[in-house]
Design a protein around this motif. Structure first.
Motif, PDB file in Angstrom:
ATOM      1  N   THR A   1      12.932   8.966  -7.316  1.00 50.89           N
ATOM      2  CA  THR A   1      12.543   9.247  -5.932  1.00 50.89           C
ATOM      3  C   THR A   1      11.896   8.039  -5.285  1.00 50.89           C
ATOM      4  OG1 THR A   1      12.140  11.550  -6.559  1.00 50.89           O
ATOM      5  CG2 THR A   1      11.228  10.829  -4.471  1.00 50.89           C
ATOM      6  N   LEU A   2      11.171   7.274  -6.087  1.00 48.63           N
ATOM      7  CA  LEU A   2      10.470   6.092  -5.583  1.00 48.63           C
ATOM      8  C   LEU A   2      11.428   5.064  -4.986  1.00 48.63           C
ATOM      9  CD1 LEU A   2       7.531   5.090  -5.455  1.00 48.63           C
ATOM     10  CD2 LEU A   2       7.903   3.927  -7.622  1.00 48.63           C
ATOM     11  N   HIS A   3      12.696   5.132  -5.372  1.00 50.28           N
ATOM     12  CA  HIS A   3      13.675   4.166  -4.875  1.00 50.28           C
ATOM     13  C   HIS A   3      14.818   4.844  -4.125  1.00 50.28           C
ATOM     14  CE1 HIS A   3      11.748   0.936  -7.121  1.00 50.28           C
ATOM     15  NE2 HIS A   3      11.671   1.759  -8.142  1.00 50.28           N
TER      16      HIS A   3
ATOM     17  N   ALA B   1       1.088   6.713  -7.059  1.00 51.52           N
ATOM     18  CA  ALA B   1      -0.068   7.494  -7.523  1.00 51.52           C
ATOM     19  C   ALA B   1       0.154   8.994  -7.426  1.00 51.52           C
ATOM     20  CB  ALA B   1      -1.309   7.111  -6.717  1.00 51.52           C
ATOM     21  N   LEU B   2       1.173   9.409  -6.668  1.00 50.83           N
ATOM     22  CA  LEU B   2       1.422  10.837  -6.503  1.00 50.83           C
ATOM     23  C   LEU B   2       2.084  11.399  -7.755  1.00 50.83           C
ATOM     24  CD1 LEU B   2       2.787  10.859  -2.829  1.00 50.83           C
ATOM     25  CD2 LEU B   2       0.467  11.375  -3.604  1.00 50.83           C
TER      26      LEU B   2
ATOM     27  N   LEU C   1       0.819  -1.204   0.000  1.00 54.39           N
ATOM     28  CA  LEU C   1       0.000   0.000   0.000  1.00 54.39           C
ATOM     29  C   LEU C   1       0.855   1.258   0.000  1.00 54.39           C
ATOM     30  CD1 LEU C   1      -2.843  -0.967   2.507  1.00 54.39           C
ATOM     31  CD2 LEU C   1      -2.981  -0.824   0.018  1.00 54.39           C
ATOM     32  N   PHE C   2       1.992   1.189   0.675  1.00 57.53           N
ATOM     33  CA  PHE C   2       2.892   2.331   0.713  1.00 57.53           C
ATOM     34  C   PHE C   2       3.382   2.687  -0.683  1.00 57.53           C
ATOM     35  CE2 PHE C   2       7.419   3.709   1.072  1.00 57.53           C
ATOM     36  CZ  PHE C   2       7.165   4.993   1.526  1.00 57.53           C
ATOM     37  N   PHE C   3       3.830   1.693  -1.436  1.00 60.79           N
ATOM     38  CA  PHE C   3       4.353   1.965  -2.776  1.00 60.79           C
ATOM     39  C   PHE C   3       3.228   2.284  -3.766  1.00 60.79           C
ATOM     40  CE2 PHE C   3       8.245   0.053  -1.119  1.00 60.79           C
ATOM     41  CZ  PHE C   3       9.187   0.925  -1.651  1.00 60.79           C
TER      42      PHE C   3
END
Length: 354
Positions: free
Chosen positions: A156-158, A148-149, A141-143
């Motif tokens: 940045t996601l990693h 979705a942002l 759920l966090f990822f």
């Protein structure tokens, strides 16, 4: 203004009379509003609310429940809440803003003069829109939330530094929302503008309309493009609306524009105004008059739709009436339906086929 843990990136001008408190979505921060000071009129104090577990409050734990959250906020900002204020709520921040206003009314007897709500269903539906986080699904759920942002890119996601900062923040916010239990309160008395996108999968229009149950003021549903994050694509409209509703200079400019805009009404606009006069029992409507703010409701919207069908032989939807809002926009919608009807009629062959 004295330094306060709840306030960051504020813009306060000496002699101002009204404070606009801004509440961000879960996972967001007060810094989102830092640039707004350049777009709001000078007689509006910008007060972004800073939640725990981020920015200068990064070491502070989140409150265990919504009641303790809004209690501390209401007491800490007593000086603001005892004077004129309004609120802006984005997504789940709208629910926090509402609960704060309710608590402030209980404590000090003061109420917001106005509220703008973005991409949010009424508080009673919050649990349906916030997924329950467990140890098993927390990471997924966090990822999903991050992905979705619109402002989060793949790099940045990693990014470990970012993730180490953001993950506790995300968890704390969702635990707070999960603790929320909606209760009936005495109604507020302020007007509400509720902005939603018809294509937003996270917001149901009928559930958003239920904000009207929480205030004796007028609740206006405004449909705009931009999905769940329409706040970014519709900033010019949002700033214009806030200035018009909250700023003395903004209200004067709006009246001047409205008066100047009422020359050469189209035939459709004249017909709508005539229908509104009959349905709403008052006169003085202009091109910029708003259906809900003028006393319209669902029953009157249905009667308006029936009258439009009788006069023009076109089918308005109830979402057209509430979504268009003012006379000018509704007239454009009706004219387009008439154009489409005439185009279909012109395309028929003698055999009756298109």
């Amino acid at each position: 203004m004295k330094a306060n843990k709840w306030i960051a990136h504020e813009n306060v001008t000496e002699g101002n009379k009204l404070s606009l408190l801004c509440f961000i979505f879960d996972g967001g921060s007060a810094s989102y509003f830092s640039s707004w000071k350049y777009s709001l009129n000078e007689d509006i104090d910008l007060i972004p609310i800073l939640y725990p577990v981020r920015e200068k409050r990064i070491k502070e734990p989140m409150y265990k429940d919504m009641d303790s959250f809004v209690d501390d906020l209401a007491v800490s900002l007593e000086d603001i809440f005892r004077n004129r204020y309004a609120f802006f709520g984005y997504c789940s921040g709208s629910v926090i803003a509402y609960e704060t206003a309710v608590r402030v009314k209980e404590l000090y007897g003061t109420e917001p003069e106005y509220g703008m709500i973005i991409s949010s269903e009424a508080p009673e539906f919050l649990h349906e829109s916030v997924p329950k986080i467990t140890d098993e699904n927390r990471e997924r759920l966090f990822f999903e939330h991050l992905s979705a942002l619109p402002f989060i890119d793949e790099k940045t996601l990693h990014d470990k530094v970012f993730l180490d900062y953001y993950k506790p923040l995300f968890t704390a916010d969702h635990d707070l929302l999960d603790s929320y239990d909606f209760k009936e309160h005495d109604k507020l008395n302020c007007d509400l503008d509720v902005l939603i996108c018809p294509d937003d999968p996270k917001v149901n229009g009928e559930k958003a309309l239920c904000w009207n149950r929480l205030t004796n003021g007028e609740t206006r549903i405004i449909e705009r493009d931009g999905g769940h994050f329409l706040v970014d694509s519709q900033k010019e409209y949002i700033f214009s609306r806030l200035n018009e509703r909250l700023s003395e200079t903004g209200r004067k400019a709006a009246v001047q524009a409205e008066n100047a805009d009422d020359t050469d009404l189209t035939d459709t606009e004249k017909t709508i105004i005539s229908l509104w006069e009959d349905l709403l029992g008052k006169t003085g409507f202009t091109r910029s008059s708003d259906f809900i703010l003028s006393g319209g409701d669902s029953l009157k919207a249905v009667r308006l739709i029936n009258e439009v069908r009788r006069i023009y032989s076109v089918e308005l939807k109830i979402t057209d009436v509430f979504g268009c809002g003012d006379v000018k926009t509704l007239a454009v919608c009706i004219d387009e339906l008439i154009r489409q009807k005439d185009e279909i009629k012109d395309n028929y062959t003698d055999e009756g086929e298109i």
